[in-house]
Design a protein around this motif. Sequence first.
Motif, PDB file in Angstrom:
ATOM      1  N   LYS A 247      13.748   5.761  -9.948  1.00 47.29           N
ATOM      2  CA  LYS A 247      13.388   4.697  -9.021  1.00 47.29           C
ATOM      3  C   LYS A 247      13.516   5.197  -7.589  1.00 47.29           C
ATOM      4  O   LYS A 247      14.474   5.898  -7.252  1.00 47.29           O
ATOM      5  N   LYS A 248      12.565   4.818  -6.764  1.00 45.11           N
ATOM      6  CA  LYS A 248      12.580   5.240  -5.359  1.00 45.11           C
ATOM      7  C   LYS A 248      13.545   4.355  -4.567  1.00 45.11           C
ATOM      8  O   LYS A 248      13.679   3.169  -4.857  1.00 45.11           O
ATOM      9  N   TYR A 249      14.201   4.970  -3.586  1.00 48.64           N
ATOM     10  CA  TYR A 249      15.199   4.222  -2.820  1.00 48.64           C
ATOM     11  C   TYR A 249      15.203   4.680  -1.364  1.00 48.64           C
ATOM     12  O   TYR A 249      14.725   5.767  -1.025  1.00 48.64           O
TER      13      TYR A 249
ATOM     14  N   GLU B 195       0.852  -1.183   0.000  1.00 47.03           N
ATOM     15  CA  GLU B 195       0.000   0.000   0.000  1.00 47.03           C
ATOM     16  C   GLU B 195       0.890   1.235   0.000  1.00 47.03           C
ATOM     17  O   GLU B 195       2.085   1.145   0.290  1.00 47.03           O
ATOM     18  N   LEU B 196       0.325   2.379  -0.362  1.00 44.21           N
ATOM     19  CA  LEU B 196       1.091   3.618  -0.386  1.00 44.21           C
ATOM     20  C   LEU B 196       1.346   4.097   1.035  1.00 44.21           C
ATOM     21  O   LEU B 196       0.405   4.321   1.809  1.00 44.21           O
ATOM     22  N   ILE B 197       2.623   4.234   1.397  1.00 46.72           N
ATOM     23  CA  ILE B 197       3.029   4.635   2.739  1.00 46.72           C
ATOM     24  C   ILE B 197       3.909   5.878   2.631  1.00 46.72           C
ATOM     25  O   ILE B 197       4.803   5.947   1.784  1.00 46.72           O
TER      26      ILE B 197
ATOM     27  N   THR C 110      21.573   0.136   0.478  1.00 50.39           N
ATOM     28  CA  THR C 110      20.634   0.822  -0.399  1.00 50.39           C
ATOM     29  C   THR C 110      19.508  -0.132  -0.791  1.00 50.39           C
ATOM     30  O   THR C 110      19.763  -1.196  -1.361  1.00 50.39           O
ATOM     31  N   LEU C 111      18.271   0.269  -0.493  1.00 42.25           N
ATOM     32  CA  LEU C 111      17.079  -0.467  -0.888  1.00 42.25           C
ATOM     33  C   LEU C 111      16.474   0.248  -2.086  1.00 42.25           C
ATOM     34  O   LEU C 111      16.113   1.423  -1.984  1.00 42.25           O
ATOM     35  N   THR C 112      16.388  -0.437  -3.221  1.00 43.56           N
ATOM     36  CA  THR C 112      15.829   0.176  -4.435  1.00 43.56           C
ATOM     37  C   THR C 112      14.523  -0.511  -4.790  1.00 43.56           C
ATOM     38  O   THR C 112      14.437  -1.742  -4.831  1.00 43.56           O
ATOM     39  N   PHE C 113      13.506   0.317  -5.051  1.00 43.29           N
ATOM     40  CA  PHE C 113      12.169  -0.209  -5.371  1.00 43.29           C
ATOM     41  C   PHE C 113      11.872   0.058  -6.847  1.00 43.29           C
ATOM     42  O   PHE C 113      11.916   1.190  -7.291  1.00 43.29           O
ATOM     43  N   ASP C 114      11.576  -1.014  -7.608  1.00 38.27           N
ATOM     44  CA  ASP C 114      11.263  -0.853  -9.040  1.00 38.27           C
ATOM     45  C   ASP C 114       9.826  -0.388  -9.216  1.00 38.27           C
ATOM     46  O   ASP C 114       8.978  -0.625  -8.381  1.00 38.27           O
TER      47      ASP C 114
ATOM     48  N   LEU D 185       5.803   5.574  -0.778  1.00 41.77           N
ATOM     49  CA  LEU D 185       6.390   4.290  -1.163  1.00 41.77           C
ATOM     50  C   LEU D 185       5.291   3.235  -1.218  1.00 41.77           C
ATOM     51  O   LEU D 185       4.473   3.128  -0.287  1.00 41.77           O
ATOM     52  N   PHE D 186       5.270   2.458  -2.309  1.00 40.90           N
ATOM     53  CA  PHE D 186       4.284   1.381  -2.452  1.00 40.90           C
ATOM     54  C   PHE D 186       4.906   0.096  -1.911  1.00 40.90           C
ATOM     55  O   PHE D 186       5.585  -0.640  -2.621  1.00 40.90           O
TER      56      PHE D 186
END
Length: 449
Positions: free
Chosen positions: A384-386, A305-307, A445-449, A343-344
Amino acid sequence: MVSRHIYLQLLFRIVMISLTALGSGFFFFGAQYMLAGLALILLFFQTVFLIRYVNQTNRKIAYFFDAIKNEDFTLRFPEKLSVKSLEELNHSLNTLNTMIQDIHLKKQAQEQYYQEILKQADIGILTVNKKGHILYSNPTVERLFNYQPLNHIKQFNQIDKKLYELFAALKPFDNQIYQLTNEREKTQLSLKATPISIDRQSLLLIIVQDIRKELEEKETDSWVKLIRVLTHEIMNTITPITSISESVLKYFKDDKQVLSAEEFNDHHVKSTVKGLEVIHKQGNDLMSFVQSYRTFLSVPEPDKELISAHDLFEKVVLLMDGQRKESTVNVIETKIRPEDLLLFIDEKQITQVLVNLGKNAQQSLAEQEDGRIQFLAGIDDKNKKYIQVIDNGPGIPEDLIDEVFVPFFTTKNTGTGIGLSLSKQIMRLHGGSIQVTSREYTVFTLTFD
């Protein structure tokens, strides 16, 4: 030199025409009509010869450029003429023609050289324009897709509809993984797109590489590392149990005969109880280890969910504050750009990851007075969000940095070594990735596609 001779020729002819015209006027107004007529006839022929001279020069130059345009280097002009200026012009044009021909031949040889390199390359290379036309594809691409000739990306529809959709949606700097399945085998393909411009035309250079072998080697290497760690942990637990069991057994058997109850003493009983307590503890440790393994294998699918990144960091810092008193961390800092970043994600799982990374950072800063931890969130240059977790601790040794995500691998005296591997599993289920660098600072580093 050529331009100077032509210039002198033109100047001489114009001067003669001008003098003839003046003479014609002079004779006409002097009533010498016969001479005036002869002067006019001479003026006419001088003008005709001037036009022929200019046209002859222009025609040669025009022929020369047309031949160059059509890549015809057989055109040669005669170099032995009565007119010196035209002779030198022809010589210069022939020399220039030879030079351009040499350059053209060198360019063709160089092009053939590069073409041969592309043909022999183990990776597939193709260029696509905005309309989907494939302008070039090397034999490796045709072999990987088992299709030839390739002229348009719509042809991929005949191979696999998903493959066509992937190519149609491909954008500059995209990096995609595609599994191509046929009757014989499954092939893992890596697709990388790079924008290029040729003759003011925007093209997409796409690199296609079969990474199945690399993935198999990576998978084998991961299994070897995992088995090595599992073997180490199990042996550490089983060895004391075996040793103590053997010692306790000696209290009950002597020369392969079971001792009677009268032969036992208090020392034997106490030693047996202590041994059983150790065996019990080692058994519990082994059960905890197995439970950790089950936890690693049973991570549920994320409930995304969107946070708000701000709310996420606030929760993580609050959870870490309970252990902050026991550490030497002076500052836990958060930065978010843009401030309203969403962030989703599965909030519970990502919170678990960030808290685990934060605790690891706290432990690494245990003996450092100026300890600092940063939580950063933003959008990178690939849109990309990270999230980054940064600490200024002593860092991870270079020889161990490739091992930190291996399940059950740990450099600490306590813990199961499941935290980072579990974090990687959670990020994989999110369709993202987790990476670490450790130089001046340690950065996860956490990268979200």
